[in-house]
Write a protein that holds these residues in place. Sequence first.
Motif, PDB file in Angstrom:
ATOM      1  N   TYR A 133       0.842  -1.206   0.000  1.00  0.00           N
ATOM      2  CA  TYR A 133       0.000   0.000   0.000  1.00  0.00           C
ATOM      3  C   TYR A 133       0.871   1.249   0.000  1.00  0.00           C
ATOM      4  O   TYR A 133       1.926   1.287   0.642  1.00  0.00           O
ATOM      5  CB  TYR A 133      -0.871  -0.021   1.259  1.00  0.00           C
ATOM      6  N   SER A 134       0.386   2.269  -0.731  1.00  0.00           N
ATOM      7  CA  SER A 134       0.969   3.604  -0.620  1.00  0.00           C
ATOM      8  C   SER A 134      -0.124   4.619  -0.930  1.00  0.00           C
ATOM      9  O   SER A 134      -1.304   4.267  -1.014  1.00  0.00           O
ATOM     10  CB  SER A 134       2.173   3.774  -1.545  1.00  0.00           C
ATOM     11  N   CYS A 135       0.277   5.858  -1.107  1.00  0.00           N
ATOM     12  CA  CYS A 135      -0.707   6.923  -1.273  1.00  0.00           C
ATOM     13  C   CYS A 135      -0.182   7.963  -2.259  1.00  0.00           C
ATOM     14  O   CYS A 135       1.020   8.254  -2.289  1.00  0.00           O
ATOM     15  CB  CYS A 135      -0.984   7.569   0.083  1.00  0.00           C
ATOM     16  N   LYS A 190       1.335  12.180   2.455  1.00  0.00           N
ATOM     17  CA  LYS A 190       1.237  11.225   3.557  1.00  0.00           C
ATOM     18  C   LYS A 190       0.161  10.194   3.226  1.00  0.00           C
ATOM     19  O   LYS A 190      -0.746  10.453   2.419  1.00  0.00           O
ATOM     20  CB  LYS A 190       0.862  11.928   4.873  1.00  0.00           C
ATOM     21  N   THR A 191       0.247   9.050   3.874  1.00  0.00           N
ATOM     22  CA  THR A 191      -0.832   8.069   3.767  1.00  0.00           C
ATOM     23  C   THR A 191      -1.978   8.502   4.668  1.00  0.00           C
ATOM     24  O   THR A 191      -1.872   9.481   5.412  1.00  0.00           O
ATOM     25  CB  THR A 191      -0.349   6.671   4.187  1.00  0.00           C
ATOM     26  N   CYS A 192      -3.064   7.751   4.633  1.00  0.00           N
ATOM     27  CA  CYS A 192      -4.221   8.117   5.447  1.00  0.00           C
ATOM     28  C   CYS A 192      -3.930   8.043   6.944  1.00  0.00           C
ATOM     29  O   CYS A 192      -4.603   8.692   7.747  1.00  0.00           O
ATOM     30  CB  CYS A 192      -5.412   7.238   5.079  1.00  0.00           C
ATOM     31  N   GLN A 193      -2.926   7.291   7.333  1.00  0.00           N
ATOM     32  CA  GLN A 193      -2.533   7.193   8.740  1.00  0.00           C
ATOM     33  C   GLN A 193      -1.277   8.022   9.040  1.00  0.00           C
ATOM     34  O   GLN A 193      -0.638   7.840  10.073  1.00  0.00           O
ATOM     35  CB  GLN A 193      -2.304   5.734   9.106  1.00  0.00           C
ATOM     36  N   TYR A 237      -4.235  13.263   1.891  1.00  0.00           N
ATOM     37  CA  TYR A 237      -3.216  14.312   1.808  1.00  0.00           C
ATOM     38  C   TYR A 237      -2.810  14.581   0.349  1.00  0.00           C
ATOM     39  O   TYR A 237      -1.637  14.790   0.038  1.00  0.00           O
ATOM     40  CB  TYR A 237      -1.980  13.942   2.641  1.00  0.00           C
ATOM     41  N   ASN A 238      -3.810  14.605  -0.527  1.00  0.00           N
ATOM     42  CA  ASN A 238      -3.500  14.768  -1.954  1.00  0.00           C
ATOM     43  C   ASN A 238      -3.204  16.215  -2.333  1.00  0.00           C
ATOM     44  O   ASN A 238      -2.698  16.484  -3.418  1.00  0.00           O
ATOM     45  CB  ASN A 238      -4.630  14.209  -2.818  1.00  0.00           C
ATOM     46  N   GLU A 239      -3.543  17.149  -1.448  1.00  0.00           N
ATOM     47  CA  GLU A 239      -3.163  18.556  -1.594  1.00  0.00           C
ATOM     48  C   GLU A 239      -3.601  19.150  -2.926  1.00  0.00           C
ATOM     49  O   GLU A 239      -2.885  19.924  -3.565  1.00  0.00           O
ATOM     50  CB  GLU A 239      -1.644  18.708  -1.398  1.00  0.00           C
ATOM     51  N   CYS A 292      -7.354   3.922  -5.509  1.00  0.00           N
ATOM     52  CA  CYS A 292      -8.229   4.017  -4.329  1.00  0.00           C
ATOM     53  C   CYS A 292      -8.500   5.477  -3.981  1.00  0.00           C
ATOM     54  O   CYS A 292      -8.018   5.983  -2.972  1.00  0.00           O
ATOM     55  CB  CYS A 292      -7.584   3.275  -3.149  1.00  0.00           C
ATOM     56  N   GLU A 293      -9.239   6.185  -4.868  1.00  0.00           N
ATOM     57  CA  GLU A 293      -9.561   7.579  -4.542  1.00  0.00           C
ATOM     58  C   GLU A 293     -11.055   7.744  -4.248  1.00  0.00           C
ATOM     59  O   GLU A 293     -11.578   8.852  -4.314  1.00  0.00           O
ATOM     60  CB  GLU A 293      -9.044   8.532  -5.627  1.00  0.00           C
TER      61      GLU A 293
END
Length: 395
Positions: free
Chosen positions: A112-114, A118-121, A151-153, A180-181
Motif C-alpha cells: 500500500y501507498s498513497c 502522507k498516507t491516510c494514517q 493528503y493529496n493537496e 483508491c480515490e
Amino acid sequence: MKKCFLFFLVVNIVHSVLSQENDGLALTPPMGWNSWNKFGCNVDETIIKEMAEAMVNSGMRDAGYEFIVIDDCWQIGRDSLGNIIPDSERFPSGMKALGDYIHSLGLKFGIYSCAGSKTCQGRPGSRGYQFQDARTYAEWGVDYLKYDWCYNEGQNAEAAYKTMSDALKATGRPIVFSICEWGDNEPWKWGKGIGHLWRTTADIRDCFQCQFDWGGLGVMDIIDRQAELYPYAGPGHWNDPDMLEVGNGGMTYTEYKTHFSMWAMLAAPLMAGNDLRNMDRQTREILTNLDVISINQDELGQQARRFMDMGDYEIWAKPLTKGEVAVCFLNRSSEVWKLAYNWKQHTMYFVKDVNLHKYQYKIWDCWKHEYIGTTNEKLSADIPPHGVLLVRLKK
C-alpha cells in the motif's frame, strides 16, 4: 514498399493502443486478502505470514485467492536518499524476505501507498517519489499496489494516478495497480489503461445498510452507488466497491452470503478482510464457494445489471460465457420474500446469448449446489430477510 510500411505502422499503433488498455493483468477480478478491515495499523511480519499460510491451509488459494496485501502503516520514513523505510520492529526480516516467503507459498505480494504526501494514517506517501518507490517495490517482488488518496493537496487525480502507473510500468515488473480515490473523481471514466481496478465509493463498513458522517457505507448503500457503472467494467479494468467484510462479525450469516453473492455479480475484486487463521465453518463456506466464485471470475467480465427494481425486491442478471447467465434475487426487506417468478414473462434484453422464450434452461442454485428446476416452470422460493437466491441458468 510504401503500402507495406503503412500496414506495419497501423499494426504497431493498434498493438500499442491495445497494450495500453490491456497489459494481460487482472483479466478477471483480483482475488486475495487485505489487512485493513480486520487489523488496521496493527500489522506485522508474523500476522502477514500467518495469513498467507492460512490462505493456503483453508483452501482459499485453491479457490482462486492469490494476493496477500499489506495495507497502511508498514512504512515509517525515508532514508537520506529518499528510499522508503519499512518499520523494522514490525517487519524485522524486511519486505523482500517477506515477499519471498509469500511467493514460496504460491501466492502474490501486495503493498500500500498513497498519491499524497502522507498516507491516510500519516505515514510517508509517494508524492514526489513515485518512480523511486515503484523501483523499490519491484525490487521487493511486489505484485500489487493499492494506492490511496489522502493528503493529496489538490492534485489532479487522473494525472497523479497516471504518474504512478507510468512508474510501475517503467520497472518492467507486472504489478496490478489498484486506484483508491473513493470514486470522488469518477475514475471509471479515465482509469482504464492507468489502473486495473478503481474504488467506486467511500470505505465499506461491516453492516448491511448504514451510512456514516465520515463517508463509510454499508453493503446495500455501496451496491446502489455501483449499480449503473456496468459499462466501465471488463477484463483488466474493474469497478471496485471495496474489500469484503465476510467473517468480521458485524452482519449475519445470511447477510454475508448476500454481500459475497452481490460482489460476485458485480464482477468486483474479491479481497477478503477477515482473520483467516480462525474462520468458522460458515465463513469458510462463503469465501470458498466455487459456484459463486465462478460467476465472479467468468471470463466474459461483465458486471451485473439490476434487471428489475421492485423496491425491497430486486432481480439482477449477469451474462456469462457459454451462453449462460447468473440471476440474483435480492431481498432487501426485513420480511421473507415469497418468490413466484415466471421466466417467460420478462425479457433480459441485455443478455444477448440467452433466450428464455426459445430454450429451456436448467436452474442451478449456487448456495445449495443443486438443480432446482427449469425455466419452463415457475420458480418458487422463500428468500429470507436480507437474503438472496443466486442461480445460474444452464442449457
